[in-house]
Design an enzyme around this catalytic site. Sequence first.
Site, PDB file in Angstrom:
ATOM      1  N   GLY A 111     -18.588 -40.892  40.092  1.00 32.36           N
ATOM      2  CA  GLY A 111     -19.564 -41.796  40.685  1.00 32.36           C
ATOM      3  C   GLY A 111     -20.865 -41.760  39.921  1.00 32.36           C
ATOM      4  CB  CYS A 168     -24.216 -38.749  52.926  1.00 37.21           C
ATOM      5  SG  CYS A 168     -25.531 -37.629  52.390  1.00 37.21           S
ATOM      6  CD  GLN A 187     -31.181 -41.705  51.340  1.00 37.22           C
ATOM      7  OE1 GLN A 187     -31.719 -41.010  52.203  1.00 37.22           O
ATOM      8  NE2 GLN A 187     -30.099 -41.310  50.688  1.00 37.22           N
ATOM      9  CD  GLN A 228     -30.752 -37.957  47.488  1.00 35.14           C
ATOM     10  OE1 GLN A 228     -30.401 -36.882  47.934  1.00 35.14           O
ATOM     11  NE2 GLN A 228     -29.906 -38.887  47.145  1.00 35.14           N
ATOM     12  N   GLY A 237     -24.587 -39.161  42.452  1.00 36.30           N
ATOM     13  CA  GLY A 237     -23.914 -38.682  41.251  1.00 36.30           C
ATOM     14  C   GLY A 237     -24.895 -38.325  40.156  1.00 36.30           C
TER      15      GLY A 237
END
Length: 432
Positions: free
Chosen positions: A186, A50, A118, A114, A191
């Site tokens: 989501g 994002c 990724q 995160q 989410g």
Amino acid sequence: MYYCISFTHKNTDIALREKLSFSNEAKKSEFLKIISTHENIEECLVISTCNRVEIVAFVKMACAEFIVKSLALLCDVDKDILLEKADIFEDSGAIHHLFSVASSLDSLVVGETQIAGQLKDAFAFAVKNNFCGVHLSRAVHSAFKCAAKVRNETQISKNPISVASVAVAKAKELADLAQKKAVVIGAGEMGELAAKHLIAAGAKVIILNRDLQKAKDLCERLGVLSEYDSLENLKKYLNQYEFFFSATNAPNAIITNSLIEELPYKRYFFDIAVPRDIDINENENISVFAVDDLENVVQKNLALREQEARMAYGIIGRETSEFFRYLNDLALMPIIKAIRLQAKEYADKQLEIALKKGYLKKSDKEEARKLIHQVFKAFLHTPTVNLKHLQGKMQSDTVINAMRYVFDLQNNLEGLNQYKCEFDMENNDEIY
């Protein structure tokens, strides 16, 4: 050389990042196929989140215009705008940037973890589809090692923070979440993170998702403070509760003005999806926070972590230097092996000529061979020692290229493949 073209929250706004995002594997595969056809691009992968789109490649020479043009055509964006916005890194700069990304020093929220997952997914996809070879494998593996060192030697990832947690932190500033119900739209990774942080803040959560089984599975992981329903009932929930956290992979907005009714109390919408999920008008009772709006909370966390970040950058700098020393070592050892092999081949060839012309008796062949080999070993001893002493030194590249030229060695030296990348190409689930 290593090459990286970067679009992040630092150089682009959310609207542009939405257009550049790779929301599905088909689009990512199409882009990698296009750029991998270029004669100068040997390996490539794409990291898309994002907050960033990173094109990481191993190239023969710089080719930013081709890569950016391909991205612009695929995403329907002006090429010149992308070239103006892009941050471009080459060789040591590219490795330093990759290590910074993997270590979460370049994230919107420094220290969030995160990005490691990724990067792992981006790498696995590239390996699986044959876009990634030994060069990027070495770089990514080293990036993971660097990230682990940063986590272990600094406090930067203690009490990890993500965009989702920043959104919840912002909600806590607006109201006491204890005993309130919050709607999470989501059931993906973002989410789930939002739901976990909400529950930690004392809230109960309602998970809305198109795939009910996925929502049910998430609730089972979350425990008793959660429930779930179908996304088809979204309108009912939008006009019943106060806090909404939307994190779907929908290509277009799913929360629009047509779903919103006027109510006498305040509602807060947190859009943590890219592309954006929410496209509604704000008023005195409706507030919308998108990813970029969370910057203020992020800055507070950055200030707290500034000292740890400085320490982390020191580690990244040292690991970048170590990576290139490692590459130099890989290049030097095959040079040494190739020179010795070449000397042996010439010696054996001349020995056979001597035998054919009668300069030597066949009965003396093995003794002559031993003598010749001892001579060239003695002759090559000092050059070999000096080459080994060059390992990790700045001038090693110059010497390597000179040795290749002087001894007419091929670019792909025999023996190079013995230096196996730590990443097992046959078992790409063992990446991290």
